[in-house]
Design an enzyme around this catalytic site. Structure first.
Site, PDB file in Angstrom:
ATOM      1  N   LYS A 164      35.630  43.984  34.868  1.00  0.00           N
ATOM      2  CA  LYS A 164      36.465  43.093  35.674  1.00  0.00           C
ATOM      3  C   LYS A 164      37.853  43.698  35.753  1.00  0.00           C
ATOM      4  CE  LYS A 164      35.841  39.128  37.773  1.00  0.00           C
ATOM      5  NZ  LYS A 164      34.589  38.488  38.191  1.00  0.00           N
ATOM      6  N   ASP A 187      37.087  38.848  43.935  1.00  0.00           N
ATOM      7  CA  ASP A 187      37.044  37.646  43.094  1.00  0.00           C
ATOM      8  C   ASP A 187      38.163  36.764  43.676  1.00  0.00           C
ATOM      9  OD1 ASP A 187      35.675  36.718  40.376  1.00  0.00           O
ATOM     10  OD2 ASP A 187      37.756  36.108  40.223  1.00  0.00           O
TER      11      ASP A 187
END
Ligand code: GLU
Length: 442
Positions: free
Chosen positions: A125, A165
Site C-alpha cells: 500500500k 484508493d
C-alpha cells in the site's frame, strides 16, 4: 503469555503511534489465535514476527507547485508488505490522514485480501498526506508527477503494481502512468485502474462495488435469502459506494442512505443513483446537493450513525466508521448482515458486538476483494498485450467472489465455525501466505 499475545504486545510497544496498524493485526490474528497456538511450527519459525514486519517501508519527499506558484512539501509512502504470493500489489491513498501507521494497516490487510483472491499477488500500500480536495487539475497533475519522480524506482510490472484508493482515481492513475512512461520509456502494466484508452481493464472501475454485492448475495443465499426486496444502508459516495448501490439496485434491493465526509442523506423511496453520479462523479460537489434536488429526502450534517433501519449495512467510506454505538443501532433495528466495502470500517468492539448478536459479518478483506481481483486481471491483460471485454471481466469477477466465499465458508465449517466469515477469511488467507513463506525459506 501465549505466543500470539506476546507478538502483538511487542509490536505495540515498538510502534507506539501506529494504532490502526495494531488494530489490523489484532483483528486478523486474534480470531485465529487457537490455531496459531496449536501448530508449534508458527512459533518455531517465528512466522508471526515475520508476517507483521513489512518487507520494505519507503518514505519520500514530494515537492510540488500550486497554481499561484507556491511550493508545497508532502510525504509519500510505499510499504511493500509481503511478497510471498506474487509481485507487491495494492492501492495508493491521497488523504491528509495518511501516515505510516495507516499505510502499514492497509498493506497488512492487503496481503491477506490478495491471498483470498487466489491470484498471484503480494500485498502493498502507499500514498501521501496530500489533500486532493479543492485542487485544480493542474495541481493534481503536478503532484502526481512529483510523486512518481520518486516512486518509479521502487515499482515495475513484476515488482510492485500500485492502483487507486481513497483520493486516487482514473485521473490520478493517468497522470502517474504518464510520468512513469516518461521516465522509464517502458509501456508496461505498472499501475492498474488505467484509462480504457491506454490499457485499462473494462470493469475495473466497477469491480469493488459490484464484487461486494456478488459476495453479499452468496452469503445471503447460504442463509436461504437474497438481496431482493431488502433495504440497504450504504455509507460513502465514492467509487466503491456508487457501484455497490448500482448493483444492489440491480439485484432488487432498495438503498436508502449514502454519505460523504460532510454529512449523509436518507431517501426512504430509494436513492436515485443518477443524481448521485451527477453530483459526485461529474460536478464533484457535496452530498447535500442531493437533498436540494430531491426535496422529499433528508440531509443530516456530520457522521452517519447507522440509525436508519436496514436489512443489510454496507460501510463503503473509510476505516472505523461503525463505532460500538452505531453497531447497537444496527442490532436494535434487526440488521441481518454487515458487508464491509471499505478497509476495516468496523471497530473491534463494534465487530464483536455485531457477531455476538448474530449479525452475519463479511470482513472487508473478503467482501471488497473485487477491486484488487480486477487489478490482477488487468495485470494479465497487460502482460498478454491484449484487450478484454467488460462481459468477460464481469463473469470472471463473479466467479472469483463466489470462490472467495466458498473457500472461507468451507474453512469456517472445517473448524466447526459455520457462518463465521471473519474466522474463515483470516485462517484461509493466513494459511495461504504462511505456507508460501515457509516453503520459500527464511
Ligand atoms: N485500493 C484497493 C483495495 O483496497 C485496490 C487495490 C488494487 O487494485 O491494487 O483493495
Amino acid at each position: 503469555m501465549l505466543y500470539t499475545d506476546k507478538v502483538i504486545t511487542n509490536i505495540i510497544q515498538r510502534t507506539p503511534n501506529e494504532t490502526e496498524f495494531h488494530q489490523a493485526i489484532t483483528e486478523t490474528l486474534m480470531p485465529i489465535k487457537s490455531i496459531i497456538e496449536e501448530s508449534k511450527i508458527y512459533q518455531e519459525l517465528s512466522i508471526l514476527e515475520r508476517i507483521i514486519e513489512p518487507d520494505r517501508e519507503i518514505k519520500f519527499r514530494v515537492t510540488w507547485r500550486d497554481d499561484a506558484g507556491k511550493i508545497h512539501v508532502n510525504r509519500g509512502y510505499r510499504v511493500q508488505f509481503n511478497g510471498a504470493l506474487g509481485p507487491y500489489k495494492g492501492g495508493l491513498r491521497f488523504h491528509p490522514s495518511v501516515d505510516i501507521g495507516i499505510i502499514k494497516f492497509l498493506g497488512f490487510e492487503q496481503t491477506f485480501k490478495n491471498a483470498l483472491t487466489g491470484l498471484p499477488l503480494g500485498g502493498a500500500k502507499g500514498g501521501s498526506d496530500f489533500d486532493p480536495k479543492g485542487k485544480s487539475d493542474f495541481e493534481i497533475m503536478n503532484f502526481c508527477q512529483s510523486f512518481m519522480n520518486e516512486l518509479f524506482r521502487h515499482i515495475g510490472a513484476s515488482t510492485d503494481v500500485p492502483a487507486g484508493d481513497i483520493g486516487v482515481g482514473a485521473r490520478e492513475i493517468g497522470y502517474l502512468y504518464g510520468q512513469y512512461k516518461k521516465i522509464k520509456n517502458i509501456h508496461e502494466g505498472v499501475l492498474t485502474g488505467k484509462g480504457l484508452e491506454f490499457d485499462g481493464l473494462p470493469g475495473r472501475n466497477e469491480a469493488t462495488g459490484y464484487g461486494l454485492v456478488y459476495f453479499c448475495e452468496e452469503m445471503l443465499k447460504k442463509s436461504v435469502n437474497s438481496l431482493e426486496n431488502k433495504t440497504v444502508c450504504v455509507s460513502g459516495a465514492g467509487n466503491v459506494a456508487i457501484h455497490a448501490v448500482e448493483k444492489s439496485i440491480a439485484y432488487g434491493a432498495k438503498v436508502v442512505t449514502m454519505s460523504d465526509s460532510t454529512g449523509w442523506i436518507y431517501d426512504k423511496d430509494g436513492i436515485n443513483l443518477s443524481i448521485i453520479k451527477d453530483i459526485k462523479e461529474k460536478k464533484k460537489l457535496r452530498i447535500l446537493e442531493y437533498n436540494k434536488i430531491k426535496s422529499d429526502s433528508q440531509y443530516f450534517e456530520g457522521k452517519f450513525d447507522w440509525s436508519i433501519p436496514c436489512d443489510v449495512a454496507m460501510p463503503c467510506a473509510t476505516q472505523n466508521e461503525i463505532l460500538l454505538d452505531f453497531a447497537k443501532n444496527l442490532v436494535k433495528n434487526k440488521c441481518i448482515a454487515v458487508v464491509e466495502g471499505a478497509n476495516m470500517p468496523t471497530t473491534l468492539e463494534a465487530t464483536r458486538y455485531l457477531v455476538e448478536n448474530k449479525v452475519l459479518f463479511a470482513p472487508g478483506k473478503a467482501a471488497n476483494a473485487g477491486g484488487v481481483s480486477a487489478s490482477g486481471l488487468e495485470m494479465s491483460q497487460n502482460s498478454n498485450k491484449s484487450r478484454w471485454e467488460f462481459q468477460d471481466v464481469d463473469v470472471k469477477l463473479k466467479a472469483i467472489m463466489k470462490n472467495i466465499f466458498v473457500n472461507i465458508s468451507q474453512r469456517a465449517e472445517e473448524f466447526s465455525r459455520k457462518h463465521d466469515y471473519i474466522f474463515g477469511a483470516n485462517i484461509h488467507s493466513f494459511i495461504e501466505v504462511t505456507n508460501s513463506m515457509i516453503k520459500q525459506g527464511i
